[in-house]
Design an enzyme around this catalytic site. Sequence first.
Site, PDB file in Angstrom:
ATOM      1  CG  ASP A 216      -1.950   1.139   1.251  1.00 38.66           C
ATOM      2  OD1 ASP A 216      -2.921   1.164   0.402  1.00 38.66           O
ATOM      3  OD2 ASP A 216      -1.485   2.154   1.846  1.00 38.66           O
TER       4      ASP A 216
ATOM      5  CD  GLU B 250      -4.608   4.067  -1.771  1.00 40.45           C
ATOM      6  OE1 GLU B 250      -5.048   4.384  -0.657  1.00 40.45           O
ATOM      7  OE2 GLU B 250      -5.519   4.284  -2.777  1.00 40.45           O
TER       8      GLU B 250
END
Length: 356
Positions: free
Chosen positions: A232, A275
């Site tokens: 992440d 993301e």
Amino acid sequence: MPRGQGGRAGTDMKLRRAYAGYQAANLRPMIPLSLLATVAVYLAAVEADAWTLPGVLRFAPTLPLLLLALLAGRTKRPVSLSVVALCAVLFTEVTINFAGIGLTEGLTWAMPGSLLLPVVTSVFWPARWSFLTAMALTAFGPLPMLLMQGSELQQLQFAVYMSVAVTLSAMMHAVMERTSRRQLQLELQLREQATFDGLTGVLLRNRFLDAAQRVLEEHHAQRTPVCVAYLDADRFKRINDHYGHSAGDAVLIGLADVLRAHVRAHDLIGRVGGEEFAILLPDIDLAAAQYRMETVRRAVRLMVQRPDGPMTISIGIAQSRGPGETIDALLVRADHAMRQAKETGRDRAVLDTTLS
């Protein structure tokens, strides 16, 4: 074309392979039917007219044509099928010569078939070499018949008509090839759009899950280790909020490029969230996976720049527990480890410790 998937050369190669497979699929049912029709017409000619050849020779061309029809139905590779098809054209020309030489009015029977053959077969050749070879066989194949039994006028007529037939065949082949390639190119693009993320070029979530599940099951059967890393981008929302989505997109593109550059060819990379990325790492255990992901983490920090400084990522790593565990369950454990990385300061890789 997705980033890192081969560029224009890769697209052209996929297109050539797809076109060859498409044409092979067309050829496979057509060759046996065409050869059986040729045999039927030839046998009808044998029964319908007076022959100058001995009885055994009259039926000689039928056996190789029948064998080729059987072989064509079982051949799947495009190049092999093209060779079989060219052999079929060759023996069809032999049959035409037998009809032209053996029948008392052979040219009346055989000449139309000679002129139609290049036109009829022109659209089915998947490669330029096979098309040119086929045209040469159809143009020069009837020469023995013409030289032995045709008059000078018939030879001249054949040369003129065959030139027209080959020219028409070349035009038809070019049009069909261009149309088929455009259609296949569109199909490839649509498949890639349904498989790869348009921004980063890595696998879409569903495609990643499907492919990863298959790999996971294969390694479970072989009792070899498999790990997954869940990544992440740290504080990514701040980029979009302060600098705009175009800046965020640039960061994600750079992140995906680094991931591709630091994994093996058979590792799978997927974008599983805005993301968030996942990497399937076959054939390595938890310690080796941690070493690889630490290398990735450091490379991201050095090579990917945010508008407000270096990019960092938090990583969770989990190893499969073995048969029975799905990719979804494995990702849940890796995601939990990634959240621990977030909670303990970010920019680090944390191992899942629930393996038992």
